[in-house]
Design a protein around this motif. Structure first.
Motif, PDB file in Angstrom:
ATOM      1  N   VAL A 201       0.846  -1.199   0.000  1.00 47.58           N
ATOM      2  CA  VAL A 201       0.000   0.000   0.000  1.00 47.58           C
ATOM      3  C   VAL A 201       0.879   1.246   0.000  1.00 47.58           C
ATOM      4  CG1 VAL A 201      -1.583   1.373   1.412  1.00 47.58           C
ATOM      5  CG2 VAL A 201      -1.992  -1.075   1.097  1.00 47.58           C
ATOM      6  N   HIS A 202       1.914   1.232   0.836  1.00 47.92           N
ATOM      7  CA  HIS A 202       2.799   2.394   0.952  1.00 47.92           C
ATOM      8  C   HIS A 202       3.475   2.730  -0.377  1.00 47.92           C
ATOM      9  CE1 HIS A 202       5.486   5.301   2.708  1.00 47.92           C
ATOM     10  NE2 HIS A 202       6.516   4.677   2.161  1.00 47.92           N
ATOM     11  N   GLY A 204       2.181   2.270  -3.306  1.00 50.30           N
ATOM     12  CA  GLY A 204       1.194   2.549  -4.338  1.00 50.30           C
ATOM     13  C   GLY A 204       1.137   4.031  -4.684  1.00 50.30           C
ATOM     14  N   HIS A 208      -5.837   6.954  -3.312  1.00 52.63           N
ATOM     15  CA  HIS A 208      -6.270   6.558  -1.968  1.00 52.63           C
ATOM     16  C   HIS A 208      -5.175   5.836  -1.182  1.00 52.63           C
ATOM     17  CE1 HIS A 208      -6.998   3.171  -4.628  1.00 52.63           C
ATOM     18  NE2 HIS A 208      -7.130   2.360  -3.593  1.00 52.63           N
ATOM     19  N   TYR A 209      -4.109   5.414  -1.854  1.00 49.89           N
ATOM     20  CA  TYR A 209      -2.997   4.754  -1.176  1.00 49.89           C
ATOM     21  C   TYR A 209      -1.862   5.711  -0.809  1.00 49.89           C
ATOM     22  CZ  TYR A 209      -4.623  -0.066  -2.117  1.00 49.89           C
ATOM     23  OH  TYR A 209      -5.321  -1.255  -2.129  1.00 49.89           O
ATOM     24  N   LYS A 212       0.390   6.597   3.082  1.00 52.49           N
ATOM     25  CA  LYS A 212      -0.145   5.668   4.078  1.00 52.49           C
ATOM     26  C   LYS A 212       0.934   4.652   4.489  1.00 52.49           C
ATOM     27  CE  LYS A 212      -4.314   7.395   3.758  1.00 52.49           C
ATOM     28  NZ  LYS A 212      -4.889   8.187   4.857  1.00 52.49           N
ATOM     29  N   MET A 229      -3.745   2.246   6.239  1.00 51.59           N
ATOM     30  CA  MET A 229      -4.649   1.886   5.145  1.00 51.59           C
ATOM     31  C   MET A 229      -4.460   0.399   4.826  1.00 51.59           C
ATOM     32  SD  MET A 229      -6.865   2.605   2.672  1.00 51.59           S
ATOM     33  CE  MET A 229      -6.879   4.384   2.467  1.00 51.59           C
ATOM     34  N   GLU A 231      -4.704  -3.098   2.648  1.00 47.30           N
ATOM     35  CA  GLU A 231      -4.587  -3.385   1.220  1.00 47.30           C
ATOM     36  C   GLU A 231      -5.906  -3.922   0.688  1.00 47.30           C
ATOM     37  OE1 GLU A 231      -1.469  -5.757  -1.687  1.00 47.30           O
ATOM     38  OE2 GLU A 231      -2.027  -6.670   0.235  1.00 47.30           O
ATOM     39  N   PRO A 235      -1.906  -2.419  -5.782  1.00 47.84           N
ATOM     40  CA  PRO A 235      -1.503  -1.031  -6.028  1.00 47.84           C
ATOM     41  C   PRO A 235      -0.828  -0.855  -7.388  1.00 47.84           C
ATOM     42  CG  PRO A 235      -0.736  -1.815  -3.873  1.00 47.84           C
ATOM     43  CD  PRO A 235      -1.193  -3.015  -4.640  1.00 47.84           C
TER      44      PRO A 235
END
Length: 315
Positions: A201-202, A204, A208-209, A212, A229, A231, A235
């Motif tokens: 996620v980081h 991405g 929205h990612y 985070k 956030m 996953e 991503p």
């Protein structure tokens, strides 16, 4: 092990275990295993040029770390000697120091995403569109100035040797979370520790990612400070303004180059300060908003002219 005051020569840093150097052969072996599995499964996980760029960046970083080792742990020694506290070298001091380092890493990492100057030290780690174990090697050569974020931990009274070992373990932890082959782990682990799922996620670049999951070893900081956030969909890796070069020099310094170009155009100290310490991309957003504002003003002006023309015709 030592009592205050300690001199740098008393530490015999050259004899301290270099855990990262020892782990390097295993890390490269795991990279090639992951690459082999990816090729066998015909997944687009690796790019040869991207891999060699990451490896070159990583190897140069190892050299830089070795060159500034004395300066880094000279700093740890300085703050240890001036600290009114002394934490004994025990098993629990290693745990406490590791937690303190990880807390400092969370804020150093977060600030590196929130201020453009610090982002320039970190962007190298994010400018690959791939996500694999070799991405962990992509650490900007200027990232070492972020040592200042660890001065408070050094001042807490931990023995420099304890700090040295915990710091290395914290860096090594980052390796295994850069993979798509490890899916979500059991909930207790996912709740406390940073996992590959969290770190994907980081990395991405999806809206929205963004910004985070800054946690290095513990994801609990993100849960506490509102940057967590989970996953969901896979991503889109990389940065919002993709780079196409595989030159290690470019990958390390392109953001610094852009900053210097923008600073030359600055008309005041305030503007220069904003260029350095506003959120990365703030100047792009500002220019976009300015263009939209000018476009709206031109449209409003045209409408007024048309209305005025109609009024004249009616008279």
């Amino acid at each position: 092990m030592y009592s205050k005051p300690i001199r740098l020569e008393d530490l015999h840093i050259e004899n301290w275990p270099n855990l990262i150097l020892w782990a390097a052969p295993i890390m490269f072996l795991l990279v090639f295993i992951e690459w082999g599995i990816s090729a066998y499964q015909k997944k687009d996980t690796y790019n040869t040029k991207d891999f060699f760029a990451a490896s070159t960046i990583g190897l140069v970083n190892v050299g830089i770390s070795a060159l500034i080792k004395v300066a880094t742990f000279g700093s740890a020694l300085f703050f240890y000697n001036i600290s009114p506290f002394t934490i004994p070298v025990t098993w629990w001091s290693f745990i406490l120091c590791f937690i303190a380092i990880d807390f400092a890493r969370y804020w150093a990492h977060r600030i590196a995403h929130e201020q453009r100057f610090w982002w320039a030290t970190h962007i190298t780690h994010h400018n690959s569109s791939k996500y694999n174990l070799s991405v962990s090697f992509r650490l900007g050569w200027t990232q070492h100035i972020k040592v200042i974020f660890f001065f408070p931990v050094m001042f807490m009274g931990f023995n420099p040797f304890v700090f040295f070992i915990c710091h290395q373990i914290a860096v090594l932890y980052q390796f295994w979370i850069h993979t798509e082959y490890i899916k979500k782990l059991p909930k207790p682990i996912e709740f406390i520790f940073t996992t590959p799922s969290h770190h994907r996620v980081h990395h991405g670049s999806d809206a929205h990612y963004l910004d985070k999951n800054y946690g290095s070893t513990f994801i609990i900081w993100d849960r506490m400070f509102g940057t967590f956030m989970p996953e969901a969909e896979r991503p889109t890796y990389g940065i919002t303004k993709p780079v196409t070069s595989y030159s290690p020099i470019y990958l390390v310094f392109h953001e610094w180059n852009d900053i210097f170009k923008d600073l030359r155009k600055a008309n005041s100290f305030k503007e220069a300060w904003k260029i350095l310490f506003d959120k990365p991309g703030a100047e792009i957003i500002a220019n976009r908003e300015k263009a939209e504002s000018e476009k709206k003003a031109a449209s409003d002006s045209l409408i007024r002219e048309e209305l005025l023309s109609l009024e004249v015709q009616e008279k």
